[in-house]
Design a protein around this motif. Structure first.
Motif, PDB file in Angstrom:
ATOM      1  N   MET A   1      12.247  -0.500   6.253  1.00 58.29           N
ATOM      2  CA  MET A   1      13.122  -1.558   6.400  1.00 58.29           C
ATOM      3  C   MET A   1      13.257  -2.455   5.069  1.00 58.29           C
ATOM      4  O   MET A   1      12.040  -2.787   4.497  1.00 58.29           O
ATOM      5  CB  MET A   1      12.713  -2.778   7.213  1.00 58.29           C
ATOM      6  CG  MET A   1      13.855  -3.614   7.666  1.00 58.29           C
ATOM      7  SD  MET A   1      13.183  -4.995   9.140  1.00 58.29           S
ATOM      8  CE  MET A   1      13.580  -3.980  10.537  1.00 58.29           C
ATOM      9  N   ALA A   2      14.438  -2.765   4.548  1.00 57.38           N
ATOM     10  CA  ALA A   2      14.530  -3.476   3.482  1.00 57.38           C
ATOM     11  C   ALA A   2      13.952  -5.003   3.773  1.00 57.38           C
ATOM     12  O   ALA A   2      14.136  -5.577   4.928  1.00 57.38           O
ATOM     13  CB  ALA A   2      16.171  -3.455   2.970  1.00 57.38           C
ATOM     14  N   ILE A   3      13.397  -5.654   2.606  1.00 54.99           N
ATOM     15  CA  ILE A   3      13.014  -7.125   2.794  1.00 54.99           C
ATOM     16  C   ILE A   3      14.223  -7.621   2.613  1.00 54.99           C
ATOM     17  O   ILE A   3      14.785  -7.996   1.462  1.00 54.99           O
ATOM     18  CB  ILE A   3      11.896  -7.388   1.865  1.00 54.99           C
ATOM     19  CG1 ILE A   3      10.828  -6.493   2.120  1.00 54.99           C
ATOM     20  CG2 ILE A   3      11.709  -9.032   1.881  1.00 54.99           C
ATOM     21  CD1 ILE A   3       9.600  -6.853   1.072  1.00 54.99           C
ATOM     22  N   ALA A   4      14.917  -8.171   3.625  1.00 54.87           N
ATOM     23  CA  ALA A   4      16.341  -8.870   3.466  1.00 54.87           C
ATOM     24  C   ALA A   4      16.651 -10.089   4.616  1.00 54.87           C
ATOM     25  O   ALA A   4      16.130  -9.772   5.837  1.00 54.87           O
ATOM     26  CB  ALA A   4      17.449  -7.967   3.383  1.00 54.87           C
ATOM     27  N   ILE A 189       5.514  -7.387   1.166  1.00 57.81           N
ATOM     28  CA  ILE A 189       5.537  -5.912   1.332  1.00 57.81           C
ATOM     29  C   ILE A 189       5.850  -5.472   2.456  1.00 57.81           C
ATOM     30  O   ILE A 189       6.000  -6.006   3.568  1.00 57.81           O
ATOM     31  CB  ILE A 189       3.799  -5.876   1.012  1.00 57.81           C
ATOM     32  CG1 ILE A 189       3.151  -6.518   2.234  1.00 57.81           C
ATOM     33  CG2 ILE A 189       3.266  -6.056  -0.281  1.00 57.81           C
ATOM     34  CD1 ILE A 189       1.808  -6.020   2.258  1.00 57.81           C
ATOM     35  N   PRO A 190       6.157  -4.059   2.322  1.00 56.91           N
ATOM     36  CA  PRO A 190       6.632  -3.376   3.609  1.00 56.91           C
ATOM     37  C   PRO A 190       5.177  -3.103   4.346  1.00 56.91           C
ATOM     38  O   PRO A 190       4.173  -3.160   4.039  1.00 56.91           O
ATOM     39  CB  PRO A 190       7.207  -2.217   3.269  1.00 56.91           C
ATOM     40  CG  PRO A 190       6.496  -1.751   1.871  1.00 56.91           C
ATOM     41  CD  PRO A 190       6.478  -3.266   1.192  1.00 56.91           C
ATOM     42  N   ALA A 191       5.573  -2.786   5.647  1.00 56.47           N
ATOM     43  CA  ALA A 191       4.496  -2.336   6.667  1.00 56.47           C
ATOM     44  C   ALA A 191       3.438  -1.322   6.036  1.00 56.47           C
ATOM     45  O   ALA A 191       2.083  -1.498   6.542  1.00 56.47           O
ATOM     46  CB  ALA A 191       5.067  -1.819   8.105  1.00 56.47           C
ATOM     47  N   ALA A 192       3.885  -0.419   5.531  1.00 58.25           N
ATOM     48  CA  ALA A 192       3.221   0.926   4.833  1.00 58.25           C
ATOM     49  C   ALA A 192       2.127   0.450   3.823  1.00 58.25           C
ATOM     50  O   ALA A 192       0.993   0.940   3.540  1.00 58.25           O
ATOM     51  CB  ALA A 192       3.969   1.908   4.254  1.00 58.25           C
ATOM     52  N   ARG A 193       2.310  -1.096   3.391  1.00 58.65           N
ATOM     53  CA  ARG A 193       1.303  -1.385   2.356  1.00 58.65           C
ATOM     54  C   ARG A 193       0.176  -2.354   3.166  1.00 58.65           C
ATOM     55  O   ARG A 193      -0.620  -2.968   2.105  1.00 58.65           O
ATOM     56  CB  ARG A 193       1.936  -2.073   1.206  1.00 58.65           C
ATOM     57  CG  ARG A 193       2.608  -1.089   0.239  1.00 58.65           C
ATOM     58  CD  ARG A 193       3.599  -1.895  -0.636  1.00 58.65           C
ATOM     59  NE  ARG A 193       2.596  -2.760  -1.392  1.00 58.65           N
ATOM     60  CZ  ARG A 193       3.327  -3.519  -2.438  1.00 58.65           C
ATOM     61  NH1 ARG A 193       4.621  -3.588  -2.423  1.00 58.65           N
ATOM     62  NH2 ARG A 193       2.677  -4.425  -3.125  1.00 58.65           N
ATOM     63  N   ALA A 214       1.528  -1.034  16.430  1.00 56.64           N
ATOM     64  CA  ALA A 214       1.231  -1.712  15.199  1.00 56.64           C
ATOM     65  C   ALA A 214      -0.253  -2.413  15.390  1.00 56.64           C
ATOM     66  O   ALA A 214      -1.097  -2.266  14.657  1.00 56.64           O
ATOM     67  CB  ALA A 214       2.205  -2.873  14.867  1.00 56.64           C
ATOM     68  N   GLY A 215      -0.407  -2.639  16.414  1.00 53.68           N
ATOM     69  CA  GLY A 215      -1.871  -3.400  16.951  1.00 53.68           C
ATOM     70  C   GLY A 215      -2.773  -2.163  16.888  1.00 53.68           C
ATOM     71  O   GLY A 215      -4.092  -2.591  16.334  1.00 53.68           O
ATOM     72  N   ARG A 216      -2.562  -1.157  17.323  1.00 50.54           N
ATOM     73  CA  ARG A 216      -3.550  -0.289  17.473  1.00 50.54           C
ATOM     74  C   ARG A 216      -3.880   0.461  15.923  1.00 50.54           C
ATOM     75  O   ARG A 216      -5.131   0.528  15.716  1.00 50.54           O
ATOM     76  CB  ARG A 216      -3.059   1.197  18.173  1.00 50.54           C
ATOM     77  CG  ARG A 216      -3.176   0.804  19.790  1.00 50.54           C
ATOM     78  CD  ARG A 216      -2.558   2.005  20.553  1.00 50.54           C
ATOM     79  NE  ARG A 216      -2.544   1.708  22.145  1.00 50.54           N
ATOM     80  CZ  ARG A 216      -3.561   1.899  22.887  1.00 50.54           C
ATOM     81  NH1 ARG A 216      -4.673   2.096  22.498  1.00 50.54           N
ATOM     82  NH2 ARG A 216      -3.285   1.379  24.244  1.00 50.54           N
ATOM     83  N   SER A 217      -2.769   0.426  15.319  1.00 47.74           N
ATOM     84  CA  SER A 217      -3.072   1.042  13.699  1.00 47.74           C
ATOM     85  C   SER A 217      -4.059  -0.347  13.172  1.00 47.74           C
ATOM     86  O   SER A 217      -5.071   0.375  12.396  1.00 47.74           O
ATOM     87  CB  SER A 217      -1.781   1.004  13.091  1.00 47.74           C
ATOM     88  OG  SER A 217      -1.956   1.163  11.697  1.00 47.74           O
ATOM     89  N   LEU A 218      -3.422  -1.537  13.192  1.00 47.66           N
ATOM     90  CA  LEU A 218      -4.475  -2.457  12.450  1.00 47.66           C
ATOM     91  C   LEU A 218      -6.052  -2.566  12.930  1.00 47.66           C
ATOM     92  O   LEU A 218      -6.747  -2.539  12.057  1.00 47.66           O
ATOM     93  CB  LEU A 218      -3.804  -3.796  12.500  1.00 47.66           C
ATOM     94  CG  LEU A 218      -4.378  -4.873  11.883  1.00 47.66           C
ATOM     95  CD1 LEU A 218      -4.136  -4.833  10.182  1.00 47.66           C
ATOM     96  CD2 LEU A 218      -4.042  -6.235  12.107  1.00 47.66           C
TER      97      LEU A 218
END
Length: 458
Positions: A1-4, A189-193, A214-218
């Protein structure tokens, strides 16, 4: 997703932002580390003065902030103003109470430990990463930042990519109140970073409000790095209505709870479990009230419900309703996205939902309500708890025994009796099961990101 900033009411991209480079992120983390050295040695009185001054700034700019929030994620101006003012109130709450919340205790009868004295103390831990969502762009951040900064920590914000202006506003807010430079820094930053930031040894812990994946990943990353996390991952909150309830009040509150923030709140009531004795009357009144709401331009003060924040969010919501309808559910009002610009979806009521339908188990993040007929409190509890979530809940009854049975039987982080689920700085906030771990707000929230030290003296 663009930062916009993409206006949800029009679909028009109003501003775009470049992501911070690796060098810029590194420098911002360094700033947070440097600021921590100053903050940890400051007094509660110092930090309280800075926090109150920052709250004054936010309150003075509430109208400007409200218009920014409405433009970025589509909430009505009235609710955006309320968010800004609630955030300022919470900042003052922690300015007033942080010292007492973080006062350790003296151990009685220390001689039992061969000591002349013993006590505990709370100490700040360092830069904490906050991964935050778009639905409450200021409030979600403040309920982490206010206690974290008052405890003497610093904050790093990875905000949702569709609310960059809110992120940049928060990047300067605390310094404008007097906090040391770098005390709170936004990372565009995007989520990937996020993983790289989380694995940085300078970052000591994290908090996330968002989706379960997202929570499980973090949490997985944090576990591998042995770092503490607090997770708030959403819910599908039940709203139980029994025959003794004030039905008019229950219906009015049900409408407000389901459509607040355009239906995009973790603690919106989403599943309405209504006793058979009052089911028909409730559905009739609820359907009428939901259908009468004004959907439109969120900057128009007469609008009740604005657009959903993203096009994908509307697609997901419509998919849930379409799936239920195709399998036999009844849509008593709404259920069709309007033609034209913007990501609008009407307040919708669905009955006849069963376990074959996605809407039974999945969180509907938008103004869609499911209503179930139940025979008694036991059936209400069975359906209420038949979900992977357990954030908040509401029960409507004027029978004291029934109230106690429902409170005890609900698997949730909170129960609101004859009222609407909402967060208050005075009450701990968080859930059970897949709704997350840890707590925000109140005394429990400020103690999530401190180290408890025991002291023994010979």
């Amino acid at each position: 997703m663009a930062i916009a900033t993409i206006n949800p009411a029009t679909g028009v991209t109003e501003r775009e932002f470049e992501a911070h480079t690796e060098a810029e992120v590194d420098a911002r983390i360094d700033e947070a580390v440097d600021a921590f050295r100053t903050l940890r040695s400051s007094t509660f009185a110092d930090r309280a003065g800075w926090m109150r001054a920052a709250a004054d700034v936010l309150e003075a700019e509430a109208e400007e902030v409200a218009r920014m929030l409405t433009t970025e994620m589509g909430k009505t101006l009235a609710q955006a103003r309320a968010e800004a003012l609630k955030s300022a109130k919470t900042m003052r709450f922690y300015a007033d109470n942080a010292e007492s919340f973080l006062t350790g205790r003296t151990i009685e009868e220390p001689e039992r430990m061969n000591a002349s004295g013993a006590y505990t103390r709370y100490e700040p831990i360092g830069p904490v990463l906050a991964v935050m969502p778009w639905n409450y762009p200021i409030w979600q951040v403040i309920r982490f930042a206010a206690p974290a900064l008052m405890a003497g920590n610093t904050g790093l914000l990875k905000h949702a990519s569709n609310v960059p202006q809110a992120a940049l506003y928060l990047d300067t807010l605390f310094e404008r109140g007097g906090f040391p430079t770098g005390s709170f820094r936004a990372l565009l930053i995007p989520a990937a970073r996020v993983e790289k930031v989380m694995r940085d040894r300078r970052v000591v812990a994290a908090t996330l409000t968002g989706s379960e994946p997202a929570g499980r990943s973090l949490a997985s990353i944090a576990g591998s790095e042995v770092k503490h996390v607090v997770l708030e991952l959403g819910g599908s909150d039940p709203f139980i209505v029994m025959p003794s309830a004030d039905l008019d009040a229950a219906v009015a509150t049900a409408v407000s709870s389901r459509t607040s923030n355009n239906g995009q709140a973790c603690i919106n009531a989403k599943r309405f479990l209504v006793h058979g004795d009052v089911y028909d009357a409730f559905v009739e009144r609820f359907t009428s009230a939901m259908g009468a709401l004004t959907v439109g331009d969120p900057t128009d003060e007469s609008t009740d419900v604005g657009p959903l924040a993203t096009a994908s969010g509307r697609e997901d919501l419509a998919g849930l309703v379409d799936d239920a309808r195709s399998k036999g559910a009844t849509v008593t009002t709404g259920g069709e996205a309007p033609e034209g610009a913007g990501w609008f979806y009407p307040p919708t009521v669905v009955t006849g939902v069963d376990t074959s339908m996605r809407l039974y188990a999945e969180e509907a993040f938008g103004p869609v309500a499911t209503v179930f007929r139940v025979a008694d409190a036991e059936e209400a509890l069975k359906i209420a708890n038949d979900t992977t979530f357990g954030l908040s809940s509401a029960v409507w009854t004027n029978d004291a025994d029934e109230e106690e049975r429902l409170i005890a039987g609900l698997t949730a982080g909170a129960v609101f009796v004859n009222g609407m689920s909402i967060s208050y700085p005075e009450l701990p906030f968080g859930g059970t099961k897949d709704s997350g771990i840890g707590r925000e707000l109140s005394i429990e929230g400020i103690r999530e990101f401190v180290s408890l030290k025991s002291v023994w003296r010979a």
